[in-house]
Design a protein around this motif. Structure first.
Motif, PDB file in Angstrom:
ATOM      1  N   GLN A   2       2.327   1.895  -3.485  1.00 24.39           N
ATOM      2  CA  GLN A   2       1.192   2.364  -4.285  1.00 24.39           C
ATOM      3  C   GLN A   2       0.909   3.849  -3.879  1.00 24.39           C
ATOM      4  O   GLN A   2       0.591   4.626  -5.042  1.00 24.39           O
ATOM      5  CB  GLN A   2      -0.065   1.614  -4.116  1.00 24.39           C
ATOM      6  CG  GLN A   2       0.158   0.159  -4.749  1.00 24.39           C
ATOM      7  CD  GLN A   2       0.365   0.083  -6.292  1.00 24.39           C
ATOM      8  OE1 GLN A   2      -0.054   0.630  -7.238  1.00 24.39           O
ATOM      9  NE2 GLN A   2       1.391  -0.836  -6.553  1.00 24.39           N
ATOM     10  N   LEU A   3       0.974   4.112  -2.889  1.00 23.01           N
ATOM     11  CA  LEU A   3       0.747   5.524  -2.369  1.00 23.01           C
ATOM     12  C   LEU A   3       1.985   6.386  -2.758  1.00 23.01           C
ATOM     13  O   LEU A   3       1.717   7.500  -3.136  1.00 23.01           O
ATOM     14  CB  LEU A   3       0.727   5.900  -0.805  1.00 23.01           C
ATOM     15  CG  LEU A   3      -0.612   5.376  -0.031  1.00 23.01           C
ATOM     16  CD1 LEU A   3      -0.617   5.294   1.297  1.00 23.01           C
ATOM     17  CD2 LEU A   3      -1.513   6.551  -0.780  1.00 23.01           C
ATOM     18  N   GLN A   4       2.935   5.874  -2.744  1.00 24.16           N
ATOM     19  CA  GLN A   4       4.312   6.378  -3.413  1.00 24.16           C
ATOM     20  C   GLN A   4       4.138   6.711  -4.899  1.00 24.16           C
ATOM     21  O   GLN A   4       4.401   7.663  -5.455  1.00 24.16           O
ATOM     22  CB  GLN A   4       5.550   5.921  -2.909  1.00 24.16           C
ATOM     23  CG  GLN A   4       6.872   6.488  -3.726  1.00 24.16           C
ATOM     24  CD  GLN A   4       7.963   5.576  -3.333  1.00 24.16           C
ATOM     25  OE1 GLN A   4       8.141   4.413  -2.927  1.00 24.16           O
ATOM     26  NE2 GLN A   4       9.210   6.170  -3.708  1.00 24.16           N
ATOM     27  N   TYR A   5       3.764   5.746  -5.517  1.00 27.24           N
ATOM     28  CA  TYR A   5       3.500   5.630  -6.956  1.00 27.24           C
ATOM     29  C   TYR A   5       2.380   6.926  -7.519  1.00 27.24           C
ATOM     30  O   TYR A   5       2.514   7.468  -8.289  1.00 27.24           O
ATOM     31  CB  TYR A   5       3.060   4.323  -7.211  1.00 27.24           C
ATOM     32  CG  TYR A   5       2.581   3.875  -9.083  1.00 27.24           C
ATOM     33  CD1 TYR A   5       3.521   4.406  -9.870  1.00 27.24           C
ATOM     34  CD2 TYR A   5       1.654   3.398  -9.494  1.00 27.24           C
ATOM     35  CE1 TYR A   5       3.572   4.111 -11.120  1.00 27.24           C
ATOM     36  CE2 TYR A   5       1.478   3.127 -10.626  1.00 27.24           C
ATOM     37  CZ  TYR A   5       2.196   3.691 -11.670  1.00 27.24           C
ATOM     38  OH  TYR A   5       2.233   2.996 -13.095  1.00 27.24           O
ATOM     39  N   PHE A   6       1.474   6.959  -6.544  1.00 31.20           N
ATOM     40  CA  PHE A   6       0.484   7.780  -6.756  1.00 31.20           C
ATOM     41  C   PHE A   6       1.112   9.410  -6.618  1.00 31.20           C
ATOM     42  O   PHE A   6       0.826  10.274  -7.294  1.00 31.20           O
ATOM     43  CB  PHE A   6      -0.793   7.799  -5.613  1.00 31.20           C
ATOM     44  CG  PHE A   6      -1.757   8.856  -5.920  1.00 31.20           C
ATOM     45  CD1 PHE A   6      -3.080   8.748  -6.964  1.00 31.20           C
ATOM     46  CD2 PHE A   6      -1.782   9.784  -5.126  1.00 31.20           C
ATOM     47  CE1 PHE A   6      -3.768   9.444  -7.009  1.00 31.20           C
ATOM     48  CE2 PHE A   6      -2.911  10.835  -5.139  1.00 31.20           C
ATOM     49  CZ  PHE A   6      -4.024  10.601  -6.041  1.00 31.20           C
ATOM     50  N   GLY A   7       1.737   9.494  -5.398  1.00 31.65           N
ATOM     51  CA  GLY A   7       2.449  10.810  -5.265  1.00 31.65           C
ATOM     52  C   GLY A   7       3.404  11.192  -6.148  1.00 31.65           C
ATOM     53  O   GLY A   7       3.357  12.397  -6.582  1.00 31.65           O
ATOM     54  N   SER A  58      -4.074  10.676 -11.551  1.00 29.38           N
ATOM     55  CA  SER A  58      -2.987  11.500 -10.465  1.00 29.38           C
ATOM     56  C   SER A  58      -2.157  12.272 -11.280  1.00 29.38           C
ATOM     57  O   SER A  58      -1.946  13.531 -11.296  1.00 29.38           O
ATOM     58  CB  SER A  58      -2.327  10.903  -9.610  1.00 29.38           C
ATOM     59  OG  SER A  58      -1.453   9.864  -9.988  1.00 29.38           O
ATOM     60  N   PHE A 110      -5.005   4.787 -11.555  1.00 31.38           N
ATOM     61  CA  PHE A 110      -4.839   5.935 -10.607  1.00 31.38           C
ATOM     62  C   PHE A 110      -3.766   6.672 -10.918  1.00 31.38           C
ATOM     63  O   PHE A 110      -3.411   7.750 -10.773  1.00 31.38           O
ATOM     64  CB  PHE A 110      -4.756   5.522  -9.329  1.00 31.38           C
ATOM     65  CG  PHE A 110      -3.664   4.803  -8.689  1.00 31.38           C
ATOM     66  CD1 PHE A 110      -2.394   5.095  -8.514  1.00 31.38           C
ATOM     67  CD2 PHE A 110      -3.944   3.263  -8.618  1.00 31.38           C
ATOM     68  CE1 PHE A 110      -1.271   4.427  -7.888  1.00 31.38           C
ATOM     69  CE2 PHE A 110      -2.623   2.527  -8.153  1.00 31.38           C
ATOM     70  CZ  PHE A 110      -1.551   3.194  -7.929  1.00 31.38           C
ATOM     71  N   ASN A 117       6.607   0.968 -10.262  1.00 33.09           N
ATOM     72  CA  ASN A 117       5.713  -0.067 -10.400  1.00 33.09           C
ATOM     73  C   ASN A 117       5.960  -1.110 -11.233  1.00 33.09           C
ATOM     74  O   ASN A 117       5.016  -1.898 -11.703  1.00 33.09           O
ATOM     75  CB  ASN A 117       4.209   0.390 -10.711  1.00 33.09           C
ATOM     76  CG  ASN A 117       3.259  -0.298  -9.959  1.00 33.09           C
ATOM     77  OD1 ASN A 117       3.302  -0.981  -8.929  1.00 33.09           O
ATOM     78  ND2 ASN A 117       2.156  -0.226 -10.657  1.00 33.09           N
ATOM     79  N   ILE A 152       0.808  -1.227  -0.006  1.00 30.13           N
ATOM     80  CA  ILE A 152      -0.053  -0.112   0.012  1.00 30.13           C
ATOM     81  C   ILE A 152       0.752   1.354  -0.037  1.00 30.13           C
ATOM     82  O   ILE A 152       0.832   2.221  -0.755  1.00 30.13           O
ATOM     83  CB  ILE A 152      -1.024  -0.042   1.411  1.00 30.13           C
ATOM     84  CG1 ILE A 152      -1.947  -0.992   0.956  1.00 30.13           C
ATOM     85  CG2 ILE A 152      -1.528   1.253   1.306  1.00 30.13           C
ATOM     86  CD1 ILE A 152      -2.967  -1.215   2.307  1.00 30.13           C
ATOM     87  N   LEU A 153       1.787   1.122   0.752  1.00 27.96           N
ATOM     88  CA  LEU A 153       2.921   2.472   0.890  1.00 27.96           C
ATOM     89  C   LEU A 153       3.471   2.673  -0.508  1.00 27.96           C
ATOM     90  O   LEU A 153       3.622   3.784  -0.886  1.00 27.96           O
ATOM     91  CB  LEU A 153       3.777   2.396   1.799  1.00 27.96           C
ATOM     92  CG  LEU A 153       3.415   2.144   3.467  1.00 27.96           C
ATOM     93  CD1 LEU A 153       4.562   2.116   4.386  1.00 27.96           C
ATOM     94  CD2 LEU A 153       2.662   3.722   3.564  1.00 27.96           C
TER      95      LEU A 153
END
Length: 125
Positions: A7-12, A76, A72, A65, A4-5
């Motif tokens: 994927q959050l890094q990927y999103f950010g 994003s 997303f 990734n 999850i972290l």
């Protein structure tokens, strides 16, 4: 939790890259304000810009990734572009335009005087 972290890094990072991408495009627009271009050159510049952005986007997807494109990521990336454009885009262009105009003002004045003298001497010849 680690996934999850990631994927959050990927999103950010994709959000941040969208912001950076629009900032660089604003610099291109600023270049266009100071140097006159015909429509054909605008198309070539845009193709070069997006052609240069594509490998960086590919690198971002591949490094963060393992090359898997997620919905997303696209949302994003576009969201970062829209956020930048809506919140600060025009202000950045105006600020850089003022700075560049202020820095080059003496040169424009000097070359303007030089051009007038050259035109005057060509008329008298």
């Amino acid at each position: 939790m680690e996934m999850i972290l990631g994927q959050l890094q990927y999103f950010g990072m994709s959000l941040l890259y969208g912001i950076v991408l629009m900032f660089v495009y604003d610099l291109l627009e600023l270049f266009r304000l100071f140097i006159f271009h015909k429509k054909g050159f605008l198309v070539v510049e845009d193709l070069l810009f997006w052609g240069g952005a594509a490998p960086v986007i590919f690198w971002l997807v591949f490094s963060l990734n393992q090359g898997t494109m997620r919905n997303f990521f696209i949302v994003s990336l576009i969201g970062g572009m829209v956020l930048y454009r809506k919140l600060v885009g025009k202000r950045v262009i105006r600020l850089f335009y003022r700075i560049i105009s202020w820095v080059f003002r003496p040169y424009v004045w000097i070359f303007g005087k030089f051009d007038k003298k050259m035109a005057k001497s060509e008329k008298s010849s």
